[in-house]
Design a protein around this motif. Structure first.
Motif, PDB file in Angstrom:
ATOM      1  N   PHE A   1       1.693  -4.161 -11.489  1.00  0.00           N
ATOM      2  CA  PHE A   1       0.445  -3.394 -11.560  1.00  0.00           C
ATOM      3  C   PHE A   1       0.489  -2.342 -10.452  1.00  0.00           C
ATOM      4  N   SER A   2       0.127  -1.125 -10.807  1.00  0.00           N
ATOM      5  CA  SER A   2       0.238  -0.073  -9.796  1.00  0.00           C
ATOM      6  C   SER A   2      -0.703   1.073 -10.104  1.00  0.00           C
ATOM      7  N   ARG A   3      -1.125   1.744  -9.020  1.00  0.00           N
ATOM      8  CA  ARG A   3      -1.863   2.992  -9.107  1.00  0.00           C
ATOM      9  C   ARG A   3      -1.206   3.989  -8.161  1.00  0.00           C
ATOM     10  N   PRO A   4      -0.796   5.138  -8.677  1.00  0.00           N
ATOM     11  CA  PRO A   4      -0.142   6.119  -7.801  1.00  0.00           C
ATOM     12  C   PRO A   4      -1.004   6.446  -6.582  1.00  0.00           C
TER      13      PRO A   4
ATOM     14  N   GLU B   1      -1.946   4.377  -4.314  1.00  0.00           N
ATOM     15  CA  GLU B   1      -2.700   3.231  -3.796  1.00  0.00           C
ATOM     16  C   GLU B   1      -1.840   2.005  -3.567  1.00  0.00           C
ATOM     17  N   GLY B   2      -0.664   1.946  -4.192  1.00  0.00           N
ATOM     18  CA  GLY B   2       0.198   0.790  -3.978  1.00  0.00           C
ATOM     19  C   GLY B   2       0.544   0.083  -5.273  1.00  0.00           C
ATOM     20  N   THR B   3       1.354  -0.965  -5.143  1.00  0.00           N
ATOM     21  CA  THR B   3       1.877  -1.710  -6.291  1.00  0.00           C
ATOM     22  C   THR B   3       1.732  -3.201  -6.032  1.00  0.00           C
ATOM     23  N   SER B   4       1.439  -3.938  -7.105  1.00  0.00           N
ATOM     24  CA  SER B   4       1.377  -5.404  -7.029  1.00  0.00           C
ATOM     25  C   SER B   4       2.363  -5.981  -8.038  1.00  0.00           C
TER      26      SER B   4
ATOM     27  N   ALA C   1      11.990   4.901 -10.456  1.00  0.00           N
ATOM     28  CA  ALA C   1      10.820   5.718 -10.813  1.00  0.00           C
ATOM     29  C   ALA C   1      10.934   7.131 -10.275  1.00  0.00           C
ATOM     30  N   GLU C   2      11.806   7.351  -9.229  1.00  0.00           N
ATOM     31  CA  GLU C   2      11.914   8.683  -8.654  1.00  0.00           C
ATOM     32  C   GLU C   2      12.707   9.599  -9.584  1.00  0.00           C
TER      33      GLU C   2
ATOM     34  N   ASN D   1       0.847  -1.209   0.000  1.00  0.00           N
ATOM     35  CA  ASN D   1       0.000   0.000   0.000  1.00  0.00           C
ATOM     36  C   ASN D   1       0.878   1.252   0.000  1.00  0.00           C
ATOM     37  N   GLY D   2       1.976   1.169  -0.794  1.00  0.00           N
ATOM     38  CA  GLY D   2       2.916   2.277  -0.822  1.00  0.00           C
ATOM     39  C   GLY D   2       2.465   3.396  -1.751  1.00  0.00           C
ATOM     40  N   THR D   3       3.438   4.179  -2.211  1.00  0.00           N
ATOM     41  CA  THR D   3       3.144   5.366  -3.011  1.00  0.00           C
ATOM     42  C   THR D   3       2.762   5.021  -4.446  1.00  0.00           C
ATOM     43  N   GLY D   4       3.071   3.800  -4.862  1.00  0.00           N
ATOM     44  CA  GLY D   4       2.736   3.416  -6.225  1.00  0.00           C
ATOM     45  C   GLY D   4       3.771   3.871  -7.238  1.00  0.00           C
ATOM     46  N   ILE D   5       3.545   3.523  -8.474  1.00  0.00           N
ATOM     47  CA  ILE D   5       4.477   3.829  -9.568  1.00  0.00           C
ATOM     48  C   ILE D   5       3.732   4.618 -10.634  1.00  0.00           C
ATOM     49  N   PRO D   6       4.316   5.700 -11.127  1.00  0.00           N
ATOM     50  CA  PRO D   6       3.639   6.458 -12.197  1.00  0.00           C
ATOM     51  C   PRO D   6       3.384   5.572 -13.415  1.00  0.00           C
ATOM     52  N   GLU D   7       2.313   5.874 -14.118  1.00  0.00           N
ATOM     53  CA  GLU D   7       1.905   5.043 -15.258  1.00  0.00           C
ATOM     54  C   GLU D   7       2.966   4.992 -16.340  1.00  0.00           C
ATOM     55  N   ASP D   8       3.626   6.112 -16.599  1.00  0.00           N
ATOM     56  CA  ASP D   8       4.634   6.122 -17.665  1.00  0.00           C
ATOM     57  C   ASP D   8       5.890   5.361 -17.278  1.00  0.00           C
ATOM     58  N   ALA D   9       6.109   5.150 -15.977  1.00  0.00           N
ATOM     59  CA  ALA D   9       7.297   4.425 -15.521  1.00  0.00           C
ATOM     60  C   ALA D   9       7.034   2.929 -15.360  1.00  0.00           C
ATOM     61  N   LEU D  10       5.772   2.522 -15.343  1.00  0.00           N
ATOM     62  CA  LEU D  10       5.432   1.133 -15.056  1.00  0.00           C
ATOM     63  C   LEU D  10       6.060   0.149 -16.043  1.00  0.00           C
TER      64      LEU D  10
END
Length: 516
Positions: A486-489, A491-494, A454-455, A435-444
């Motif tokens: 899979f990630s949503r900024p 909401e977290g990453t899977s 990603a930073e 449930n972290g910060t997630g990954i931006p869509e363009d970086a996924l």
């Protein structure tokens, strides 16, 4: 169509086409020359069969002569008195005239009767000489050779007599004098034309693509690898062109891969230099402080020593991951595969993580269904895997998640899933979600690339080498599986690790052979 078939058809055409052309010329020439044969004469056969097959005129001509000769021979043998009858001789003469023949009756050396226009004396001398030299006068004013049919008989008065049927052979001779050269020229012309045309087209169909291949080879020799070789043929030369095009593409890709590899090596050296520079600088600063007397108390000295130890540990971890990735990248990392019941394996791994001090304060959740032999599917979720390498992949995912879990409560979920059950490509997936910060869509799409972060700024202060997820991808692919993110900024990453399911009926923990 293959070249062998083309050559076979050309050989057949080289025989068939001249035969057809030769036959057509023969029929046409025969019709034209027979139409012109003995113009204005009594040659009724040539005029009568203009619309029929050309050589039917000869058949009718010689057939008519033979028929009349046979009739006169019968008369001479059975009723020779008719040969003294002027009316009968006139009728016979009229019939013979239709087939370009005349009649001559000899009594000893005396001419008793001769068809009008025949030179009886010349024919008599020719017969006495026994030759076949030409006699002039019939047809009138037209020289030509005669063919003779002599019939000896005894006249009614008992005197020896000879009936001579003189056939004019000049029209036939004139026909063949014109017909034979025409036919020979037609034969030579048909052979030359057919062979020339077929040789031109067949050779062009072979030479042109070979010239195209030679041009393409020249382009490749000059380093021009972006020009495709497309012959659009289905024969052997087309197959050669396809192989040539495949070679060109592979060569271009190989050169491109070489350039990319060289660029990657440069980036690798730059990344290593950058990532190692930060902890080395920190260590150098601490050493300077210790040597310069800045750490004048025991507490400060312990602080600087601890900082040096931490930075050295980060450097050691980075070098270890770099070495692991390099070995994995060149395919020299050994794997020891065995059949694992993945549910129990993940359960034990999570229990070990609960004791890891780095996960203090992190809530670990586990969703792994226990195997029920009485269920519809009696077989557990099993895979062929290397225990240690798979554990390393899971730990790298966990460490990556810890770096991005900044809000409380920090939650890390482990779940086991079945993908495409019953299908030939059935797989078992381990899902690790945070449930972290997630990954931006363009970086996924790039999270599994080496040295990717990603930073916007590089976080080397955390000991990150940027190779963690790249190592995960390499290990999973060596297992024949695949890994996705899979990630949503916010909401977290899977991270989902999918491995091919092992549906064999027996479970064993003994090491197995590496799949080939």
């Amino acid at each position: 169509m293959s070249i062998r078939t083309k050559l076979l058809l050309s050989y057949i055409a080289m025989i068939a086409v001249p035969v057809v052309l030769f036959g057509a010329v023969v029929m046409t020439a025969a019709g034209l020359y027979l139409r012109d044969m003995a113009p204005g004469s009594g040659h009724a056969a040539a005029r009568q069969h203009r619309a029929a097959l050309p050589f039917e005129a000869f058949r009718d001509l010689f057939g008519g002569r033979s028929e009349l000769a046979g009739g006169l021979r019968f008369v001479a043998a059975h009723d020779p008195r008719l040969l003294d009858d002027p009316a009968f001789l006139a009728d016979a003469e009229a019939e013979l005239a239709k087939v370009d023949a005349g009649l001559l009756v000899l009594r000893g050396e005396r001419t008793a009767y001769a068809s009008p226009g025949l030179d009886a004396d010349a024919i008599t001398r020719q017969l006495q000489a026994g030759g076949s030299e030409a006699a002039n006068a019939w047809p009138p004013r037209k020289p030509g050779g005669y063919g003779f049919d002599r019939i000896a008989y005894t006249a009614a008065d008992g005197q020896s007599a000879t009936l001579v049927i003189a056939s004019d052979m000049e029209p036939v001779a004139r026909f063949f004098r014109r017909f034979v050269p025409t036919v020979l020229l037609a034969l030579v012309g048909a052979l030359a034309l057919t062979n020339g045309v077929l040789t031109y087209f067949v050779s062009r169909s072979i030479i042109r693509p070979l010239q195209a291949l030679r041009t393409a080879a020249g382009h490749i020799r000059e380093g021009e690898l972006d020009r495709p070789v497309n012959l659009r043929r289905q024969d052997e030369i087309g197959q050669l062109g396809a192989a040539f095009e495949e070679m060109r593409v592979r060569l271009r890709d190989s050169i491109g891969d070489g350039l990319q590899l060289e660029q990657s090596r440069k980036e690798l050296l730059a990344s290593i230099s950058h990532d190692l520079k930060t902890p080395i600088t920190a260590i150098q600063g601490c050493v300077d402080c210790l040597q310069g007397g800045v750490a004048d108390t025991e507490e400060k000295r312990r602080k600087y020593v601890a900082m040096i130890a931490g930075k050295a540990a980060d450097m050691n971890r980075m070098i270890e991951e770099l070495s692991l990735y390099s070995t994995l990248d060149v395919g020299r990392l050994p794997f020891r595969f065995e059949r694992l019941e993945l549910g129990e394996y993940v359960r034990r791994t999570v229990e070990e993580l609960r004791l890891d001090p780095r996960l203090a304060g992190v809530r670990l959740e586990l969703d792994v269904p226990r195997h029920d032999p009485a269920s519809a599917d009696p077989w557990p979720l099993c895979v062929q895997a290397d225990r240690e390498k798979l554990r390393r992949a899971i730990l790298n995912v966990v460490e990556n998640s810890l770096k991005h879990m900044e809000r409380e409560p920090r939650i890390l979920r482990f779940a086991l899933e079945r993908l495409a059950p019953g299908a030939p490509d059935e797989a078992v997936a381990i899902r690790i979600a945070d449930n972290g910060t997630g990954i931006p869509e363009d970086a996924l799409p790039h999270v599994f690339d080496r040295f990717f972060r990603a930073e916007p700024s590089r976080r080397t202060e955390s000991g990150s080498s940027g190779l963690g997820l790249a190592i995960v991808k390499g290990i999973v692919e060596e297992h024949g599986g695949r890994v996705r993110a899979f990630s949503r900024p916010g909401e977290g990453t899977s991270i989902v690790i999918a491995l091919p399911a092992d549906r064999s009926s027996r479970i064993t923990d003994s090491p197995g052979k590496q799949p080939t």
